[in-house]
Design an enzyme around this catalytic site. Structure first.
Site, mmCIF file in Angstrom:
data_model
loop_
_atom_site.group_PDB
_atom_site.id
_atom_site.type_symbol
_atom_site.label_atom_id
_atom_site.label_comp_id
_atom_site.label_asym_id
_atom_site.label_seq_id
_atom_site.Cartn_x
_atom_site.Cartn_y
_atom_site.Cartn_z
ATOM 1 N N LYS A 54 -63.916 -5.503 137.161
ATOM 2 C CA LYS A 54 -62.845 -4.585 138.246
ATOM 3 C C LYS A 54 -61.436 -5.091 137.453
ATOM 4 O O LYS A 54 -60.966 -4.327 137.274
ATOM 5 C CB LYS A 54 -62.711 -4.935 139.415
ATOM 6 N N GLN A 98 -64.183 -9.601 147.637
ATOM 7 C CA GLN A 98 -65.465 -9.499 146.817
ATOM 8 C C GLN A 98 -66.801 -10.135 148.182
ATOM 9 O O GLN A 98 -66.450 -11.881 148.404
ATOM 10 C CB GLN A 98 -65.511 -9.523 145.599
ATOM 11 N N ASP A 121 -60.713 -0.480 148.770
ATOM 12 C CA ASP A 121 -61.937 -0.906 149.250
ATOM 13 C C ASP A 121 -62.622 0.344 150.193
ATOM 14 O O ASP A 121 -64.395 0.809 150.133
ATOM 15 C CB ASP A 121 -62.740 -1.759 149.905
HETATM 16 N N1 GUN Z 1 -69.446 -6.381 146.968
HETATM 17 C C1 GUN Z 1 -70.417 -6.012 146.562
HETATM 18 N N2 GUN Z 1 -70.607 -4.264 146.531
HETATM 19 C C2 GUN Z 1 -69.481 -4.542 146.735
HETATM 20 C C3 GUN Z 1 -67.496 -3.309 147.094
HETATM 21 O O1 GUN Z 1 -68.323 -2.378 146.635
HETATM 22 N N3 GUN Z 1 -66.508 -4.078 147.247
HETATM 23 C C4 GUN Z 1 -66.746 -4.948 147.676
HETATM 24 N N4 GUN Z 1 -65.765 -6.207 148.451
HETATM 25 N N5 GUN Z 1 -67.638 -6.319 147.576
HETATM 26 C C5 GUN Z 1 -68.947 -5.632 146.956
#
Ligand code: GUN
Length: 297
Positions: A54, A98, A121
């Site tokens: 990311k 995350q 998100d």
């Molecule tokens: N963990 C797995 N997929 C995601 C996601 O799309 N966003 C976040 N914040 N954590 C994750």
């Protein structure tokens, strides 16, 4: 029949090119630089690789990006205070914590602490509710990526029988919600199957578009798929290590056999995965535009 491969890497690359231009336009025309913070708690290897990717892509697009690593034993109060700091930071337009979080931290409290305007998100209950009523600002990234894959490969969703396998808050429920809206790239008849469903195969075999987020390798075999169906495999299962030391991945669909029956299918890796990160970038550009009073195109 051998299915057409839906190339998520290529579609994601096209969208990122569009976002790079939009970012440059925000900078030159409006003096706004999209800002994204990714907060990582602890050392989960999968989470580390996701946030690293990311960060890399956000920098490539020209964002202001911050990687904030916190120890596994951070208290919930300290994490909430950190989020509040970024809520108030005008350079930050998107906040991503995350998941999963360590057990001593209550995930809902964390998601509620993020300013819904910075919730790139799309997990805050306000944004979940807005999606439900067809007024979403930010679609959750993986489902948004799936919708883009369908739109950009010319799959007709309007009136289609869509069957979703899996009812998670991150994928199953939101993709069902997105595709049932009376909107472009949606307007489908949607069924959600889950671990409590009786006769899963009865449902999956009816699907024109089958979306699988079951969290189980080979959960969907060829006999469960209709001839010519579009199959979207959201699964990411780590099944070993490649000779180069990278994680070896497989999806939730028995790819080798299902591809002989489906009309189109996403591979793992290289299908849904690259789209998820790209949609996070799209949401961040959108958040920066909203904060600056510029309309997202
Ligand atoms: N963990 C797995 N997929 C995601 C996601 O799309 N966003 C976040 N914040 N954590 C994750």
């Amino acid at each position: 029949m051998t299915a057409k491969l839906i190339n998520g890497n290529e579609i994601a690359r096209q969208i990122r090119e569009e976002l790079k231009q939009e970012t440059a336009h925000l900078k030159s025309g409006h003096n706004v630089v999209p800002g994204l913070v990714t907060i990582l708690v602890g050392q989960n290897p999968a989470s580390i690789s996701y946030v690293t990717a990311k960060q890399k892509i956000s920098k490539e697009l020209g964002f202001y990006s911050v990687q904030d690593n916190q120890p596994e034993n951070i208290s919930e109060g300290e994490l909430l205070a950190l989020i509040e700091k970024y809520n108030k930071d005008p350079q930050i337009h998107g906040i991503l914590v995350q998941l999963p979080l360590p057990k001593h931290i209550h995930e809902t409290n964390v998601l509620l602490a993020i300013d819904p305007r910075k919730d790139v998100d799309g997990f805050h209950p306000i944004n979940v509710g807005k999606l439900m009523i067809g007024e979403a600002d930010y679609l959750p990234c993986t489902p948004a990526g799936i919708q883009q894959l369908l739109i950009r490969t010319g799959v007709e969703t309007s009136g289609a029988e869509v069957v979703v396998v899996g009812r998670s808050n991150i994928v199953g429920k939101p993709i069902a919600n997105i595709l049932l809206q009376k909107q472009k790239g949606a307007n489908a008849t949607v069924t959600i199957c889950h671990t409590g469903s009786k006769n899963m195969e009865f449902h999956t075999k009816r699907a024109d578009i089958l979306i699988v987020a079951a969290g189980k390798p080979k959960a969907i075999t060829a006999d469960m798929v209709k001839e010519g169906a579009v199959v979207i495999d959201v699964g990411v299962n780590r099944i070993g290590v490649t000779p180069e030391g990278k994680a070896k991945l497989c999806g939730d669909v028995d790819f080798e056999n299902v591809k002989e029956k489906a009309g189109a299918i996403t591979p793992v890796p290289g299908g849904v995965g690259p789209m998820t990160i790209t949609m996070l970038m799209m949401n961040t550009v959108k958040a920066a535009g909203i904060a600056a009073g510029v309309k997202h195109t």
